[in-house]
Design a protein around this motif. Structure first.
Motif, PDB file in Angstrom:
ATOM      1  N   ASN A  44       0.862  -1.190   0.000  1.00 40.54           N
ATOM      2  CA  ASN A  44       0.000   0.000   0.000  1.00 40.54           C
ATOM      3  C   ASN A  44       0.891   1.230   0.000  1.00 40.54           C
ATOM      4  N   PRO A  45       1.380   1.605  -1.200  1.00 36.94           N
ATOM      5  CA  PRO A  45       2.391   2.659  -1.303  1.00 36.94           C
ATOM      6  C   PRO A  45       1.881   4.055  -0.960  1.00 36.94           C
ATOM      7  N   LEU A  46       0.654   4.182  -0.451  1.00 33.52           N
ATOM      8  CA  LEU A  46       0.211   5.492   0.040  1.00 33.52           C
ATOM      9  C   LEU A  46       0.869   5.796   1.376  1.00 33.52           C
ATOM     10  N   TRP A  47       1.243   4.755   2.111  1.00 35.73           N
ATOM     11  CA  TRP A  47       1.845   4.883   3.437  1.00 35.73           C
ATOM     12  C   TRP A  47       0.931   5.608   4.422  1.00 35.73           C
ATOM     13  N   THR A  48      -0.362   5.399   4.237  1.00 37.79           N
ATOM     14  CA  THR A  48      -1.356   5.829   5.216  1.00 37.79           C
ATOM     15  C   THR A  48      -2.619   5.025   4.955  1.00 37.79           C
ATOM     16  N   ASP A  49      -3.464   4.886   5.986  1.00 39.99           N
ATOM     17  CA  ASP A  49      -4.794   4.300   5.781  1.00 39.99           C
ATOM     18  C   ASP A  49      -5.840   5.397   5.613  1.00 39.99           C
ATOM     19  N   ASN A  50      -5.423   6.674   5.782  1.00 35.15           N
ATOM     20  CA  ASN A  50      -6.356   7.801   5.707  1.00 35.15           C
ATOM     21  C   ASN A  50      -7.535   7.657   6.664  1.00 35.15           C
ATOM     22  N   LYS A  51      -7.365   6.886   7.741  1.00 34.45           N
ATOM     23  CA  LYS A  51      -8.447   6.733   8.728  1.00 34.45           C
ATOM     24  C   LYS A  51      -8.111   7.549   9.976  1.00 34.45           C
ATOM     25  N   PHE A  52      -9.043   7.575  10.915  1.00 34.55           N
ATOM     26  CA  PHE A  52      -8.892   8.414  12.098  1.00 34.55           C
ATOM     27  C   PHE A  52      -8.577   7.558  13.319  1.00 34.55           C
ATOM     28  N   HIS A  53      -7.497   7.928  14.012  1.00 33.31           N
ATOM     29  CA  HIS A  53      -7.057   7.163  15.179  1.00 33.31           C
ATOM     30  C   HIS A  53      -6.558   8.126  16.253  1.00 33.31           C
ATOM     31  N   ASN A  54      -6.572   7.633  17.497  1.00 38.22           N
ATOM     32  CA  ASN A  54      -5.878   8.321  18.584  1.00 38.22           C
ATOM     33  C   ASN A  54      -4.589   7.547  18.829  1.00 38.22           C
ATOM     34  N   ASN A  55      -3.465   8.170  18.471  1.00 40.85           N
ATOM     35  CA  ASN A  55      -2.181   7.481  18.599  1.00 40.85           C
ATOM     36  C   ASN A  55      -1.475   7.827  19.912  1.00 40.85           C
ATOM     37  N   GLY A  56      -2.261   8.176  20.935  1.00 41.64           N
ATOM     38  CA  GLY A  56      -1.709   8.286  22.281  1.00 41.64           C
ATOM     39  C   GLY A  56      -0.900   9.531  22.561  1.00 41.64           C
ATOM     40  N   LEU A  57      -1.238  10.649  21.917  1.00 45.59           N
ATOM     41  CA  LEU A  57      -0.476  11.874  22.166  1.00 45.59           C
ATOM     42  C   LEU A  57      -0.811  12.483  23.522  1.00 45.59           C
ATOM     43  N   ASP A  58      -2.101  12.420  23.929  1.00 49.33           N
ATOM     44  CA  ASP A  58      -2.524  13.143  25.128  1.00 49.33           C
ATOM     45  C   ASP A  58      -3.469  12.319  25.995  1.00 49.33           C
ATOM     46  N   ASP A 113     -14.913   9.151  19.380  1.00 52.94           N
ATOM     47  CA  ASP A 113     -13.989   9.631  18.353  1.00 52.94           C
ATOM     48  C   ASP A 113     -13.134  10.800  18.841  1.00 52.94           C
ATOM     49  N   ASN A 114     -13.313  11.203  20.090  1.00 54.81           N
ATOM     50  CA  ASN A 114     -12.529  12.325  20.600  1.00 54.81           C
ATOM     51  C   ASN A 114     -11.029  12.004  20.564  1.00 54.81           C
ATOM     52  N   GLY A 115     -10.247  13.004  20.168  1.00 51.22           N
ATOM     53  CA  GLY A 115      -8.793  12.817  20.156  1.00 51.22           C
ATOM     54  C   GLY A 115      -8.287  12.021  18.977  1.00 51.22           C
ATOM     55  N   LYS A 116      -9.176  11.733  18.019  1.00 55.71           N
ATOM     56  CA  LYS A 116      -8.718  11.011  16.825  1.00 55.71           C
ATOM     57  C   LYS A 116      -8.425  11.999  15.701  1.00 55.71           C
ATOM     58  N   PHE A 117      -7.347  11.711  14.959  1.00 55.39           N
ATOM     59  CA  PHE A 117      -6.965  12.527  13.811  1.00 55.39           C
ATOM     60  C   PHE A 117      -6.593  11.607  12.656  1.00 55.39           C
ATOM     61  N   LYS A 118      -6.571  12.188  11.462  1.00 56.56           N
ATOM     62  CA  LYS A 118      -6.287  11.372  10.273  1.00 56.56           C
ATOM     63  C   LYS A 118      -4.823  10.937  10.265  1.00 56.56           C
ATOM     64  N   SER A 119      -4.577   9.645  10.042  1.00 54.15           N
ATOM     65  CA  SER A 119      -3.182   9.187   9.919  1.00 54.15           C
ATOM     66  C   SER A 119      -2.551   9.881   8.729  1.00 54.15           C
ATOM     67  N   PRO A 120      -1.447  10.604   8.945  1.00 55.55           N
ATOM     68  CA  PRO A 120      -0.784  11.228   7.801  1.00 55.55           C
ATOM     69  C   PRO A 120       0.019  10.189   7.030  1.00 55.55           C
ATOM     70  N   SER A 121       0.258  10.462   5.751  1.00 58.90           N
ATOM     71  CA  SER A 121       1.155   9.616   4.976  1.00 58.90           C
ATOM     72  C   SER A 121       2.574   9.793   5.509  1.00 58.90           C
ATOM     73  N   LEU A 122       3.359   8.723   5.473  1.00 61.64           N
ATOM     74  CA  LEU A 122       4.758   8.824   5.914  1.00 61.64           C
ATOM     75  C   LEU A 122       5.697   9.138   4.748  1.00 61.64           C
TER      76      LEU A 122
END
Lengths: 254, 357
Positions: free
Chosen positions: B239-253, B270-279
């Motif tokens: 999946n050469p986009l290097w993102t799922d373009n979905k919304f997750h909370n990756n434990g920032l806060d 869904d609070n605290g979830k943001f779109k996974s950016p492409s890497l």
């Protein structure tokens, strides 16, 4: 006037055709599959997937977050032993209602009494690394270091949510790694014995009881097996055993 | 015989119709634009989304590019889209918070722009509140802290009175009356041409180059559920986009000052979830995360390794939150970084087609 006659003729032909087909016992019926999901009879769908609190056979209280799975090679077999296979695979995401139904491309079988079988995941022949753009686009791939191909199941959630210390689990199923570089297929053939009587265009409900993933024959203890499970050979094989009792035939509408 | 007559008549009518149109001045037909899709994307991914109501044309793309770089879209002619989406930074902004016409900082880090036509759910912004690129482009023009207009009306007026734009819109869309709908269509066309698919890792996937042992180990860390386990959200070699373009909370806060996706769906889960950016292109897009809190990739990796914060919506894939994170060894951290940098695509920065004339 001419047009009216033409229309009438057309109508007449259409009707007579219909009649013909009704008399005909080898009528071609199209079949669709509709998957419904429950946790021991509590319906689970996109509306309550992440709000329902459930308890597994081992007694852990669980919140579900994400539930996606793959099935393929749908096959109906009639009492004479004739089989009708349906192309394609079904990728279901519980968060997306529009993924619950499977409408095979090539369709149409004679009326009769059938049983359904399908593959959990992909069999070895189909489980080709990177080969399916729709699945790649959903990031459904299984790592090459674990044999490649695709996930069969991704079930993520939290357990012990009734305690001050809920923990995550990642119940993911796919090819089993025996040792580095040595892999074992891990799909399952689901055979459902319930007779399905098809007389007409039919929708076959396939019910999935998610709780059974943790129940039978292996009572799953999430405290021991929560994550990482993908590289865990024994966990992968226990999942392959437990999946056999998850599905059943529901209502047939036609 | 009769049939033959009818057909010839029909044919003649058709011919005469089309020649009539051609002779009319306003019937300029824009030239379809062929997207150059990297072979790897063609092979691995489903087709990009191009709305039927806004097919790409050579004229539309060129017009969109001109608008993207033109300060005319701002209230005081000082800022353009490109002010916060700079080509040298893969169309992101090196400042943590961008400033628009007011010089007041916003609250979120600008997002890089590439491979947007492969954002299959078609949700834009960190919290996904805009549906479709055309709709997204409506916002910056009238955002007080961005291009600062009270409404689109003065922008439409400025463009309609411009010596060149009316003619360019006529060529692209067949109408010289410029509306916000046509402006956003043109910009969206240009944005869909911003494709990045020529990184070292792409070349590795195409069998053109090899990875160093460090980069290879970094990929293994990324793909290994017992180590980095990044691939469930950030793509993989298939999946050469290097993102799922979905919304997750990756434990920032542990608590959220910005509710993110939750504000959009109204679902507290869904609070605290943001779109996974492409890497892709991380070499150019610092700082990182929706609020640009991390200046370096090392800080990002340390976050996943030891910095996770538990909360009620943290993604279960952040499975080692009780231990602070995945606790990577120093070697694995360095190698993971080396691998991540293979996803950067220098040719994307220098592509003449994406730069102002």
């Amino acid at each position: 006037m001419k047009k009216t006659i033409a229309l009438l003729l057309l109508l007449a032909i259409t009707f007579s055709c219909n009649e013909d087909m009704d008399d005909n016992t080898t009528l071609s019926a199209s079949v669709n599959f509709k998957f419904t999901h429950n946790w021991n009879n509590t319906p689970i769908n996109s509306a309550n997937l992440d709000t329902e609190t459930v308890t597994n056979a081992n007694g852990e209280v669980i919140n579900m977050i994400r539930f996606r799975y793959l099935t393929s090679k749908f096959k109906l077999t009639n009492t004479a032993g004739d089989t009708y296979s349906f192309d394609g695979f079904k990728f279901t995401d519980l968060a997306q209602d529009d993924s619950y139904n499977f409408i095979p491309d090539i369709n149409g079988i004679p009326s009769g009494t059938y049983t359904l079988s399908f593959i959990w995941g992909f069999n070895e022949e189909d489980n080709i690394d990177g080969a399916y753009p729709t699945l790649n686009s959903a990031s459904w791939n299984w790592p090459e270091m674990l044999g490649g191909g695709y996930h069969f199941l991704q079930f993520d959630g939290m357990y012990n949510v009734d305690t001050p210390n809920p923990s995550p689990f990642n119940f993911h199923n796919g090819t089993a790694r025996v040792t580095d570089g040595l892999f074992e297929q891990n799909f399952a053939t689901i055979v459902l014995d319930t007779p399905i009587i098809i007389t007409n265009e039919a929708t076959i409900e396939v019910k999935m009881n998610i709780a059974e993933l943790f129940t039978n024959p292996n009572t799953w203890d999430l405290n021991v097996l929560d994550t990482p499970l993908m590289p865990n050979y024994d966990a992968q094989k226990m999942m392959q055993e437990n999946i056999l009792s998850v599905f059943s035939i529901g209502e047939i509408t036609q | 015989m009769k049939n033959w007559l009818t057909y010839s008549l029909l044919f003649i009518t058709l011919i005469s119709c089309s020649s009539e149109e051609n002779s009319e001045e306003n019937a300029y037909v824009p030239i379809p634009f062929q997207l150059e899709i990297p072979p790897l994307f063609e092979e691995k991914l489903i087709d990009p989304i191009i709305p039927v109501t806004n097919k790409l044309t050579v004229e539309g793309v060129a017009l969109g590019k001109r608008l993207f770089f033109d300060n005319i879209l701002s209230v005081n002619n000082t800022k353009a889209c490109a002010s916060c989406h700079s080509p040298q930074h893969a169309f992101a902004d090196p400042s943590q918070f961008s400033v628009g016409v007011t010089n007041i900082e916003g609250t979120r880090n600008s997002m890089p722009l590439f491979n947007l036509a492969w954002n299959f759910d078609d949700r834009y912004f960190w919290d996904g509140h805009a549906l479709g690129l055309e709709n997204q482009a409506l916002e910056p023009v009238v955002d007080a802290n961005e291009l600062g207009n009270d409404s689109w009306q003065p922008i439409e007026a400025k463009l309609n009175n411009h010596p060149e734009y009316p003619q360019l819109f006529k060529q692209a869309f067949g109408s010289s009356t410029i509306t916000k709908t046509l402006v956003t269509k043109a910009i969206a066309q240009f944005e869909r041409t911003l494709i990045s698919g020529n990184s070292k890792f792409d070349k590795f996937s195409n069998g053109e180059v090899a990875l160093t042992p460090q980069e290879q180990n970094g990929l293994d860390v990324f793909m290994d559920e017992t180590r980095g386990d990044c691939f469930h959200c950030h793509g993989n070699p298939n999946n050469p986009l290097w993102t799922d373009n979905k919304f997750h909370n990756n434990g920032l806060d542990a608590t959220f000052s910005d509710l993110g996706f939750g504000l959009v769906t109204g679902n507290p889960n869904d609070n605290g979830k943001f779109k996974s950016p492409s890497l892709r292109n991380l070499a150019y897009t610092a700082p990182f995360m929706h609020d640009g809190r991390f200046a370096t990739l090392d800080q990002v990796i340390e976050h996943y390794s030891t910095g996770l914060q538990a909360s009620s919506t943290i993604d279960p894939l952040m499975k080692k939150v009780a231990q602070g994170g995945v606790n990577l060894s120093e070697q694995d951290k360095a190698d993971l970084k080396a691998f991540l940098l293979t996803l950067s695509d220098p040719s994307f920065l220098n592509n003449q087609a994406f730069l102002p004339e």
